[in-house]
Design an enzyme around this catalytic site. Structure first.
Site, PDB file in Angstrom:
ATOM      1  N   LYS A  30       0.801  -1.231   0.000  1.00  0.00           N
ATOM      2  CA  LYS A  30       0.000   0.000   0.000  1.00  0.00           C
ATOM      3  C   LYS A  30       0.835   1.285   0.000  1.00  0.00           C
ATOM      4  O   LYS A  30       0.306   2.380   0.190  1.00  0.00           O
ATOM      5  CB  LYS A  30      -1.032   0.064   1.146  1.00  0.00           C
ATOM      6  N   HIS A  59       7.196  -7.252  -1.958  1.00  0.00           N
ATOM      7  CA  HIS A  59       6.974  -6.638  -0.639  1.00  0.00           C
ATOM      8  C   HIS A  59       7.858  -7.308   0.428  1.00  0.00           C
ATOM      9  O   HIS A  59       7.750  -6.977   1.607  1.00  0.00           O
ATOM     10  CB  HIS A  59       5.521  -6.827  -0.186  1.00  0.00           C
ATOM     11  N   ASP A 112      -5.402   9.934 -12.332  1.00  0.00           N
ATOM     12  CA  ASP A 112      -6.553   9.927 -13.254  1.00  0.00           C
ATOM     13  C   ASP A 112      -6.180   9.298 -14.593  1.00  0.00           C
ATOM     14  O   ASP A 112      -6.936   8.506 -15.159  1.00  0.00           O
ATOM     15  CB  ASP A 112      -7.077  11.352 -13.486  1.00  0.00           C
ATOM     16  N   PHE A 145      -5.823  -1.588  -6.898  1.00  0.00           N
ATOM     17  CA  PHE A 145      -4.632  -0.858  -6.476  1.00  0.00           C
ATOM     18  C   PHE A 145      -4.706   0.641  -6.758  1.00  0.00           C
ATOM     19  O   PHE A 145      -3.729   1.348  -6.616  1.00  0.00           O
ATOM     20  CB  PHE A 145      -3.382  -1.484  -7.112  1.00  0.00           C
TER      21      PHE A 145
HETATM   22  P1  A3P Z   1      -4.915   4.819  -1.169  1.00  0.00           P
HETATM   23  O1  A3P Z   1      -5.558   3.553  -0.730  1.00  0.00           O
HETATM   24  O2  A3P Z   1      -4.432   5.672  -0.039  1.00  0.00           O
HETATM   25  O3  A3P Z   1      -5.749   5.588  -2.129  1.00  0.00           O
HETATM   26  P2  A3P Z   1      -0.101  -0.383  -3.641  1.00  0.00           P
HETATM   27  O4  A3P Z   1       0.013  -0.349  -5.121  1.00  0.00           O
HETATM   28  O5  A3P Z   1       1.201  -0.480  -2.932  1.00  0.00           O
HETATM   29  O6  A3P Z   1      -1.086  -1.385  -3.183  1.00  0.00           O
HETATM   30  O7  A3P Z   1      -0.623   1.052  -3.181  1.00  0.00           O
HETATM   31  C1  A3P Z   1      -1.962   1.451  -3.362  1.00  0.00           C
HETATM   32  C2  A3P Z   1      -2.069   2.901  -3.005  1.00  0.00           C
HETATM   33  O8  A3P Z   1      -1.424   3.698  -4.024  1.00  0.00           O
HETATM   34  C3  A3P Z   1      -3.523   3.375  -2.964  1.00  0.00           C
HETATM   35  O9  A3P Z   1      -3.575   4.404  -1.968  1.00  0.00           O
HETATM   36  C4  A3P Z   1      -3.704   3.942  -4.361  1.00  0.00           C
HETATM   37  O10 A3P Z   1      -4.804   4.813  -4.494  1.00  0.00           O
HETATM   38  C5  A3P Z   1      -2.360   4.644  -4.543  1.00  0.00           C
HETATM   39  N1  A3P Z   1      -2.069   4.931  -5.956  1.00  0.00           N
HETATM   40  C6  A3P Z   1      -2.180   4.127  -7.024  1.00  0.00           C
HETATM   41  N2  A3P Z   1      -1.868   4.764  -8.158  1.00  0.00           N
HETATM   42  C7  A3P Z   1      -1.550   6.035  -7.801  1.00  0.00           C
HETATM   43  C8  A3P Z   1      -1.142   7.222  -8.533  1.00  0.00           C
HETATM   44  N3  A3P Z   1      -1.005   7.216  -9.852  1.00  0.00           N
HETATM   45  N4  A3P Z   1      -0.915   8.341  -7.812  1.00  0.00           N
HETATM   46  C9  A3P Z   1      -1.045   8.376  -6.478  1.00  0.00           C
HETATM   47  N5  A3P Z   1      -1.426   7.295  -5.727  1.00  0.00           N
HETATM   48  C10 A3P Z   1      -1.672   6.143  -6.396  1.00  0.00           C
END
Ligand code: A3P
Length: 306
Positions: free
Chosen positions: A50, A123, A241, A267
């Site tokens: 995350k 991870h 976006d 994700f």
């Molecule tokens: P949130 O749950 O706080 O929105 P991982 O890929 O390690 O699982 O991390 C997921 C987190 O990264 C989520 O956070 C997700 O929304 C955020 N995330 C994914 N793509 C992103 C982007 N382009 N810019 C910023 N955050 C992003």
């Protein structure tokens, strides 16, 4: 009689050498990591779950493809290296599972044969990674642990398979029970390696605030510094976006190995910093701060919680 609730095998967490993992992580993959052969042009994205793993995967993919999302080689995108390949139809009932059994062969079998430069994510804690890890290019993404735990709660705690509350999520963090191991150890080991020539350590919060600066840092770190024109494209297409739109297009055309649950990509959620403030109670925040202080007071690793 009501049918017994079905918990698919990939949702059943398990312990390996004292660390909790979700069911999709194979003990055999973890054990094979130490002797996994690295290539010098491999890019190893290492994160605590995350922290922005898939975002960094997209950034690195864009860096390697001149900023064009449709040119990214996504063949290794479906799993972290320690999982079985999740790019398969996962069963939603016992009947479906019997009809379409999961292929439990480790994702590493796929990775072994992939062409260079390979980009993969993990991870796992440093101690479990390949002994020659630092021969490759390593990108570590760190995120403030309050947003991280909220993100994990939204991702895993709200999963109907094995739901848990925000209190549970915080307690798991404090008791080192979050999947993939203790967060302080995870992040501190890579912080200590941050000056190594093959390690690029970036914060999620910095990437949000100044994407161009930190994307260029990653690009230089993996030996692919970007021209201004390409850099601007990478910034544009790695914005949340644009990334969502890319994923949607790929999912619609059946390309890529994207996993959607309940109609949304698992994700990509809100993707903002400081959201924990709307979700932590005062008591939860105090308990968290006390734990954080006890684990992090003796390091110069400092996080932005805004
Ligand atoms: P949130 O749950 O706080 O929105 P991982 O890929 O390690 O699982 O991390 C997921 C987190 O990264 C989520 O956070 C997700 O929304 C955020 N995330 C994914 N793509 C992103 C982007 N382009 N810019 C910023 N955050 C992003």
């Amino acid at each position: 009689m009501a049918e017994e609730k079905y918990i698919p095998p990939f949702a059943v967490e398990h312990q390996h050498k004292g660390i909790w993992y979700p069911g999709v992580v194979l003990d055999s993959s973890i054990d094979r990591m130490k002797t996994f052969e690295m290539r010098e042009d491999d890019v190893f994205i290492v994160t605590y779950p995350k922290a922005g793993t898939h975002w960094m995967m997209e950034i690195v993919g864009l860096i390697l493809s001149n900023g064009y999302p449709d040119k990214i080689d996504r063949s290794l995108y479906s799993s972290t290296i320690e999982m079985f390949c999740v790019d398969q139809k996962l069963p939603r009932s016992k009947k479906e599972e019997e009809e379409h059994p999961i292929d439990w062969s480790p994702f590493m079998d796929v990775i072994d044969k992939a062409p260079s430069p390979r980009v993969f994510m993990t991870h796992l804690i440093y101690d479990l990674l390949p002994k020659d890890l630092l021969k490759a290019k390593v990108v570590y993404v760190a995120r403030n642990p309050k947003d991280l735990i909220l993100s994990w709660y939204n991702f895993a705690g709200k999963n109907p398979g094995m739901p848990f509350t925000m209190d549970d999520a915080i307690n798991k963090m404090i008791n080192d029970e979050v999947h993939w191991g203790p967060w302080p150890q995870h992040v501190r080991q890579f912080w200590d390696l941050r000056d190594h020539e093959n390690v690029t350590f970036v914060f999620y919060e910095d990437l949000k605030k100044e994407p161009a600066k930190y994307i260029q840092k990653v690009a230089s770190g993996i030996g692919r510094p970007l021209s201004e024109e390409v850099l601007q494209r990478v910034v544009k297409f790695s914005h949340i976006d644009a990334q969502r739109e890319t994923f949607n297009k790929m999912a619609e055309s059946g390309k890529g190995n994207l996993v959607k649950v309940g109609g949304t990509f698992t994700f990509i959620n809100k993707g903002v910093s400081g959201r924990w403030k709307q979700h932590f109670t005062v008591a939860q925040n105090e308990a968290f701060d006390e734990w954080y202080k006890s684990k992090m007071a003796d390091t110069d690793l400092k996080f932005t919680f805004e």
